[in-house]
Write an enzyme that holds these catalytic residues in place. Structure first.
Site, short mmCIF file in Angstrom:
data_model
loop_
_atom_site.label_atom_id
_atom_site.label_comp_id
_atom_site.label_asym_id
_atom_site.label_seq_id
_atom_site.Cartn_x
_atom_site.Cartn_y
_atom_site.Cartn_z
N LYS A 130 12.60 1.15 -5.80
CA LYS A 130 12.21 0.50 -7.06
C LYS A 130 10.73 0.11 -6.99
O LYS A 130 10.37 -0.91 -6.41
CB LYS A 130 13.08 -0.74 -7.34
CG LYS A 130 13.11 -1.04 -8.82
CD LYS A 130 12.84 -2.43 -9.30
CE LYS A 130 11.72 -3.25 -8.87
NZ LYS A 130 10.47 -3.09 -9.64
N CYS A 177 -3.53 -6.86 0.33
CA CYS A 177 -3.00 -7.98 1.13
C CYS A 177 -3.89 -8.24 2.35
O CYS A 177 -3.87 -9.32 2.90
CB CYS A 177 -1.58 -7.67 1.56
SG CYS A 177 -1.46 -6.09 2.42
N GLU A 184 -3.43 -17.52 -1.73
CA GLU A 184 -3.78 -16.11 -1.98
C GLU A 184 -4.17 -15.93 -3.44
O GLU A 184 -3.37 -16.18 -4.34
CB GLU A 184 -2.57 -15.21 -1.65
CG GLU A 184 -2.90 -13.74 -1.76
CD GLU A 184 -1.70 -12.84 -1.53
OE1 GLU A 184 -0.62 -13.11 -2.09
OE2 GLU A 184 -1.85 -11.84 -0.80
P1 NAD Z 1 5.92 -9.24 -6.35
O1 NAD Z 1 6.59 -10.00 -5.27
O2 NAD Z 1 5.78 -9.89 -7.67
O3 NAD Z 1 6.66 -7.86 -6.64
C1 NAD Z 1 6.88 -6.90 -5.63
C2 NAD Z 1 8.08 -6.05 -6.00
O4 NAD Z 1 9.24 -6.87 -5.98
C3 NAD Z 1 8.02 -5.45 -7.39
O5 NAD Z 1 8.56 -4.15 -7.36
C4 NAD Z 1 8.90 -6.37 -8.21
O6 NAD Z 1 9.48 -5.77 -9.34
C5 NAD Z 1 9.97 -6.72 -7.19
N1 NAD Z 1 10.69 -7.98 -7.44
C6 NAD Z 1 10.24 -9.10 -8.06
N2 NAD Z 1 11.23 -10.03 -8.11
C7 NAD Z 1 12.31 -9.49 -7.49
C8 NAD Z 1 13.63 -9.94 -7.23
N3 NAD Z 1 14.04 -11.15 -7.60
N4 NAD Z 1 14.47 -9.12 -6.57
C9 NAD Z 1 14.07 -7.90 -6.17
N5 NAD Z 1 12.84 -7.40 -6.41
C10 NAD Z 1 11.97 -8.19 -7.06
O7 NAD Z 1 4.51 -8.80 -5.75
P2 NAD Z 1 3.34 -8.05 -6.51
O8 NAD Z 1 2.69 -9.04 -7.43
O9 NAD Z 1 3.83 -6.76 -7.05
O10 NAD Z 1 2.35 -7.71 -5.29
C11 NAD Z 1 1.37 -8.57 -4.83
C12 NAD Z 1 1.81 -9.25 -3.55
O11 NAD Z 1 2.19 -8.29 -2.57
C13 NAD Z 1 0.70 -10.05 -2.90
O12 NAD Z 1 1.21 -11.29 -2.47
C14 NAD Z 1 0.30 -9.21 -1.70
O13 NAD Z 1 -0.28 -9.91 -0.64
C15 NAD Z 1 1.60 -8.62 -1.32
N6 NAD Z 1 1.40 -7.42 -0.52
C16 NAD Z 1 1.71 -7.46 0.82
C17 NAD Z 1 1.48 -6.35 1.62
C18 NAD Z 1 1.81 -6.35 3.09
O14 NAD Z 1 1.83 -5.27 3.68
N7 NAD Z 1 2.06 -7.50 3.70
C19 NAD Z 1 0.95 -5.19 1.04
C20 NAD Z 1 0.64 -5.19 -0.31
C21 NAD Z 1 0.88 -6.31 -1.09
#
Ligand code: NAD
Length: 482
Positions: free
Chosen positions: A175, A284, A386
Site C-alpha cells: 500500500k 528522513c 521533525e
Molecule cells: P505517514 O506515517 O503519514 O504515512 C506512511 C504510510 O502509512 C502511508 O502509506 C499512509 O497511508 C500509511 N498509514 C497512515 N496511517 C495508517 C494506519 N493507521 N494504518 C496503516 N497505514 C497507515 O508518513 P508520511 O507522511 O507518508 O512520510 C513521512 C514520514 O516518513 C516522516 O516522518 C519521515 O521521517 C518518515 N520516513 C522514514 C524513513 C526511514 O527509513 N526511517 C524513510 C522515509 C520517510
C-alpha cells in the site's frame, strides 16, 4: 481535462473497486488535481491478501535462480523506462526531475538487482558438535507481507520492501502513500511484462486509516514492513503487538550534522547544503540540526548562507532547479508554521523564511524558500521536532563532549554526519552517537549490504542485505543425531 485514473493490481490484473470511491491526487508544483487514486477498503485488501496467499504456495517453492531471473528482468525493464518514471515521480511528488533521475529511479532499479544477486549468493552455516551431531538452519519465507510506504521517496522506498520480500519467497500486498501512488501503479505493468506470476505482488491504493489499517490488522498477514511517521508507526505497533506480527518500523528522524574545526571545510559546507535541502528537505536522513564548532561558526555561516540563498526554487523539470515543491498544501503550512514558531522562540532567520511565490503555471505550487535559522536553543521545538522540509537550525558548540550531548539530546535516533579530518576523533564521536547510521565526512552514501534502521523513536528493526532476508524469512534450527 482527462485525469489519470489508477486501478488496484490484484492477482495479476488491474481491478475495479467495490465502491466507486477515489481520492484526488495533486501535482504539488501547480497545486492542481491531475489523477485519481482508488480509495480502497477492507474488501479490496481481503481480495489482495487472498491472491497473495494463493500465489505464496508456488512462489515460496520457486527456485532462487528463477526468482532472481524475474527480478533482473524487472530491473532491466524499469531501467529502459527510467526517463518516463523519473518524469512521473517528479510530477507526482514535486521533487526535481534531476533528483528523480539520479536518485529515486536508479535506486529502485538497483533494489531489484541487488536482492536478485543477494539470493543467488546466500550461504547458510552448518555446525558439527563434539558428539558429531549436525546442526543447520532451514530458512523459510514467512507468507504474505504487508508493505506500507511513505510519499517522500515513493518508488525508492516501496521497491526497497518489494525486492527483498519477493527475493525471499514471500508474496505481498503493498500500500503506497495516497499522495504518491502513480509510479507504483506504473510498476505493475512492468511486473506483468517481466513475467512475475500473478498474485506475487498486489498493489492496493488508498488511505492509511482505511486500506492501510485493514492490511495491518488482517489475520492472514503475519509480517508488516512500514516506513513512515513515528506517530503512525506507534499506532501500527499497537495493532500488531497483540497479534504477534513481525514488524519492521522505519520512522522519523531529526538528524545531527556535526562539523568540527578540523574538517575539510568546503566539502563540509557543500555536503551540508545537500544534506539539508535535497528533495526539499523531505528525506528522513536529512541533516536538519547543524552543530558547528565555535571557532569556525561565523566562517561557516558566511559560506553556508549565501550558497543556500543561491539554490534555485521552482519548476521541478527545469535543470537549474535545486528545490522543488513540497508534497501538499497542508504539509507546506506545517513547515511554514515551524518557521513562525522559530521566530516566536527568538530565532534569527538568516535566509528564506517564507513561501516562494512563483508566477504563471506555478503560482499555486507548494514552494518554500530554503530557510536557515540561528540563535535558537537546541532544546527548542524547532530544533527538536521533525519538520521534514527545507528548514535547518545551526548551533555553535565548544567541545567534542558537548557536540555528542547535543546530538544525542533528541527523541529520534536515525542518522548523523560527523565532519573531522582527525580520524580518532571522528571514530570516537561516531561510536558515541545514538543512531542507526553514522556518516563520517559524507552523507547518504548507502551500501545495501549493511543494516539500516533507527534507534529510539526512529524505529524498530533493520533492513538491508541479510537483515532484510532475516525479516522476510523464519529460521528454524535442525539438529541431526549421527
Ligand atoms: P505517514 O506515517 O503519514 O504515512 C506512511 C504510510 O502509512 C502511508 O502509506 C499512509 O497511508 C500509511 N498509514 C497512515 N496511517 C495508517 C494506519 N493507521 N494504518 C496503516 N497505514 C497507515 O508518513 P508520511 O507522511 O507518508 O512520510 C513521512 C514520514 O516518513 C516522516 O516522518 C519521515 O521521517 C518518515 N520516513 C522514514 C524513513 C526511514 O527509513 N526511517 C524513510 C522515509 C520517510
Amino acid at each position: 481535462m482527462l485525469k489519470l485514473k489508477l486501478s488496484n493490481f490484484i492477482g495479476g490484473e488491474f481491478a475495479s473497486l467495490e465502491e466507486n470511491l477515489y481520492i484526488d491526487n495533486y501535482d504539488p508544483s501547480i497545486g492542481k488535481v491531475y489523477a485519481q487514486i482508488p480509495d480502497s477498503s477492507e474488501h479490496e485488501i481481503n481480495l489482495a491478501v487472498e491472491a497473495a496467499q494463493k500465489a505464496f504456495h508456488t512462489w515460496s517453492k520457486t527456485p532462487c535462480s528463477t526468482r532472481a531471473q524475474i527480478m533482473y528482468r524487472i530491473a532491466d525493464i524499469l531501467e529502459s523506462k527510467l526517463d518516463e518514471f523519473a518524469m512521473a515521480e517528479s510530477k507526482d511528488q514535486g521533487k526535481t526531475l534531476e533528483f528523480a533521475k539520479n536518485v529515486d529511479i536508479p535506486r529502485s532499479i538497483y533494489n531489484f538487482r541487488y536482492f536478485a544477486g543477494h539470493i543467488l549468493h546466500m550461504e547458510e552455516k552448518a555446525t558439527v558438535m563434539d558428539n558429531g551431531y549436525l546442526n543447520y538452519v532451514q530458512r523459510s519465507p514467512l507468507g504474505v507481507a504487508g508493505l506500507i510506504s511513505p510519499w517522500n521517496l515513493p518508488l525508492y522506498l516501496l521497491t526497497w520492501k518489494i525486492a527483498p520480500c519477493i527475493a525471499a519467497g514471500c508474496t505481498c500486498v503493498a500500500k503506497p502513500s495516497e499522495f504518491t501512488s502513480v509510479t507504483a501503479y506504473m510498476l505493475c505493468d512492468i511486473f506483468k511484462q517481466a513475467g512475475l506470476p500473478e498474485g506475487v505482488v498486489n498493489m492496493v491504493f488508498g488511505k492509511g486509516p482505511k486500506a492501510g489499517q485493514a492490511l495491518v490488522s488482517h489475520p492472514k498477514v503475519p509480517l508488516i514492513s512500514f516506513t513512515g511517521g513515528t506517530v503512525t508507526g506507534k499506532k501500527l505497533n499497537e495493532t500488531c503487538a497483540p497479534l504477534f506480527k513481525k514488524v519492521s518500523l522505519e520512522l522519523g528522524g531529526k538528524n545531527a550534522n556535526i562539523i568540527f574545526e578540523d574538517c575539510d571545510f568546503e566539502k563540509a559546507v557543500d555536503t551540508s547544503i545537500r544534506a539539508a535541502f535535497s528533495n526539499q528537505g523531505e528525506i528522513c536522513l536529512c541533516g536538519s540540526r547543524i552543530f558547528v564548532q565555535k571557532s569556525i561558526y561565523k566562517k561557516f555561516l558566511e559560506s553556508f548562507v549565501p550558497k543556500v540563498r543561491q539554490l534555485v526554487v521552482g519548476d521541478p523539470r527545469d535543470p537549474k532547479t535545486k528545490v522543488g515543491a513540497l508534497i501538499s498544501k497542508q504539509h507546506m503550512e506545517k513547515v511554514l508554521g515551524y518557521i513562525e514558531l522559530a521566530k516566536q522562540e527568538g530565532g534569527v532567520i538568516e535566509c528564506g523564511g517564507k513561501r516562494k511565490q512563483l508566477d504563471g503555471e506555478f503560482s499555486d505550487g507548494y514552494f518554500v524558500e530554503p530557510t536557515v535559522i540561528t540563535n535558537i536553543e537546541p532544546s527548542c521545538r524547532v530544533a527538536q521536532e521533525e519538520i521534514f522540509g527545507p528548514v535547518v537550525t545551526v548551533h555553535p558548540f565548544e567541545t567534542e563532549e558537548e557536540a555528542i550531548d547535543l546530538a544525542n539530546n533528541n527523541q529520534y535516533g536515525l542518522s548523523c554526519s560527523v565532519w573531522s579530518e582527525n580520524g580518532k576523533r571522528a571514530r570516537r564521536v561516531a561510536e558515541s552517537i545514538q543512531v542507526g547510521y553514522v556518516w563520517v565526512n559524507c552523507w547518504m552514501v548507502r551500501d545495501l549490504r549493511v543494516p539500516f534502521g533507527g534507534v529510539k523513536q526512529s524505529g524498530i528493526g533493520r533492513e538491508g542485505g541479510e537483515y532484510s532476508m532475516n525479516f522476510f524469512t523464519e529460521q528454524k534450527s535442525i539438529c541431526l543425531a549421527n
